[in-house]
Enzyme design. Structure first.
Site, mmCIF file in Angstrom:
data_model
loop_
_atom_site.group_PDB
_atom_site.id
_atom_site.type_symbol
_atom_site.label_atom_id
_atom_site.label_comp_id
_atom_site.label_asym_id
_atom_site.label_seq_id
_atom_site.Cartn_x
_atom_site.Cartn_y
_atom_site.Cartn_z
ATOM 1 N N LYS A 172 -5.991 3.880 8.222
ATOM 2 C CA LYS A 172 -6.544 4.691 6.586
ATOM 3 C C LYS A 172 -7.600 4.348 5.652
ATOM 4 C CE LYS A 172 -2.947 4.513 2.121
ATOM 5 N NZ LYS A 172 -2.406 3.814 1.193
ATOM 6 N N LYS A 210 -6.461 9.115 8.171
ATOM 7 C CA LYS A 210 -6.273 9.566 6.779
ATOM 8 C C LYS A 210 -7.385 9.434 5.869
ATOM 9 C CE LYS A 210 -3.617 8.837 2.810
ATOM 10 N NZ LYS A 210 -2.136 8.199 2.230
HETATM 11 C C1 PBG Z 1 0.566 4.592 -0.619
HETATM 12 C C2 PBG Z 1 0.051 5.753 -0.372
HETATM 13 C C3 PBG Z 1 -0.853 6.227 -0.676
HETATM 14 C C4 PBG Z 1 -0.979 7.591 -0.134
HETATM 15 C C5 PBG Z 1 -0.112 7.883 1.163
HETATM 16 N N1 PBG Z 1 0.287 6.114 0.768
HETATM 17 C C6 PBG Z 1 -2.497 6.189 -1.923
HETATM 18 C C7 PBG Z 1 -2.941 5.160 -1.434
HETATM 19 O O1 PBG Z 1 -3.053 4.605 -0.539
HETATM 20 O O2 PBG Z 1 -3.654 5.008 -2.974
HETATM 21 C C8 PBG Z 1 -2.356 9.008 -0.047
HETATM 22 C C9 PBG Z 1 -2.012 10.777 0.124
HETATM 23 C C10 PBG Z 1 -2.204 11.491 -1.212
HETATM 24 O O3 PBG Z 1 -3.392 11.237 -1.518
HETATM 25 O O4 PBG Z 1 -2.216 12.440 -0.504
HETATM 26 N N2 PBG Z 1 0.087 3.358 -0.048
#
Ligand code: PBG
Length: 322
Positions: A194, A247
């Site tokens: 991520k 992601k």
């Molecule tokens: C929580 C999380 C996030 C997303 C999914 N889980 C945001 C982040 O890490 O700031 C992003 C999902 C999206 O942008 O559609 N940590």
């Protein structure tokens, strides 16, 4: 060589193109992310993500029923708490919105796959994904809280828990907690690679989870790194992840492809909020064809190697594919 070889022969008709098509989308590939909040009768549109809403549990049940009629088999739940605090207490409160939603969804739709996001950022007053001390996000003290959140979601009936915090060692901590409590059937889908991405912008309005100071670069990955994704994926698999995720998706198709070629495991990709909102905005202005662009993007993510696609377009795309 030309004139003997003529690639256009295989493009002559829709039927021939279908015959030789390498990649196809199926509604069963999609996971539909949804936002649930406390209360009743609530369906409030998220302004940065038109077509997406904050739901109370009762309205969520209706939306999921419609999604299932469209062919959707899985949903991913994010929760908004009644109250935020330093340690994100509602993330592991059995009576919080997500846990109530899971119980209710499994009661209404036993065959639905219910996934839950495991993270603290929606629940903490500082908006970080872990416990904060003197401006630093602490790793090891966060693991207990993440494990408690996953366990609480499993008790509510979640089929799949999806840790998105990027703390080191959290998959192992969650697996141990689940197994220790008799939840060895609960699947872990890890947000393993991520990235610290600007494409999460609209989500932070949706989940009210913007960090109140600093940024997430000390725990999420540097967008410039590809090899590191393979190490992250390998570690999460060693710790017991069943499904791994890359992601965001669209700007990281190379990473998706690398992971698919390196590991024979189910691979998910998250078509995130910013990817959704860019398309929605351009389509609203009439600058781009929403449906065609959407299907092209989803096909590209699948072609790159994703088996599972988390997407806010899930219902829309599923309807078009029927
Ligand atoms: C929580 C999380 C996030 C997303 C999914 N889980 C945001 C982040 O890490 O700031 C992003 C999902 C999206 O942008 O559609 N940590």
């Amino acid at each position: 060589m030309f004139p003997v070889s003529r690639p256009r022969r295989l493009r002559r008709s829709a039927a021939i193109r279908e015959l030789v098509r390498e990649t196809s989308l199926d509604p069963g590939d999609f996971v539909y992310p949804l936002f649930v909040r406390p209360g009743r009768g609530i369906k409030d549109e998220i302004s940065a993500m038109p077509g997406n809403y904050h739901f109370s549990v009762d309205r969520l049940i209706e939306e999921v029923g419609r999604a299932m009629e469209d062919g959707i088999l899985s949903v991913l739940l994010f929760g908004l708490p009644e109250r935020k605090d330093e340690v994100g207490s509602e993330a592991y409160d059995d009576d919080a919105a997500v846990q109530s939603a899971v119980r209710s969804l499994k009661e209404h739709y036993p065959d639905l796959i219910v996934m839950t996001d495991v993270c603290l950022c929606e629940y903490t007053s500082h908006g970080h994904c872990g416990v904060v001390d003197e401006g630093r996000v602490l790793n090891d003290p966060t693991l207990k809280l993440l494990a408690a959140a996953a366990l609480s979601q499993a008790r509510a009936g979640a089929d799949i828990v999806a840790p998105s915090d990027m703390m080191d060692g959290r998959v192992g901590a969650i697996r141990e907690a689940l197994d220790g409590a008799g939840h060895s059937d609960v699947v872990i889908m890890s947000y393993a690679a991520k990235y610290a991405s600007a494409f999460y912008g609209p989500f932070r309005e949706a989940a009210d989870s913007a960090p109140q100071f600093g940024d997430r670069f000390s725990y999420q990955m540097d967008p410039a790194n590809a090899d590191e994704a393979l190490r992250e994926i390998g570690m999460d698999l060693d710790e017991g992840a069943d499904i791994v995720m890359v992601k965001p998706a669209l700007a990281y198709l190379d990473v998706i492809r690398n992971v698919k070629e390196s590991y024979a495991v189910p691979l998910a990709a998250y078509n995130v909020s910013g990817e959704y909102s860019m398309l929605a905005a351009a389509a609203e202005k009439g600058w781009i064809d929403r449906e065609r662009t959407m299907l092209e993007i989803l096909t590209a993510i699948k072609r790159a190697g994703a088996d599972i696609i988390l997407t806010y377009h899930a219902r829309e795309a599923a309807r078009l594919l029927r």
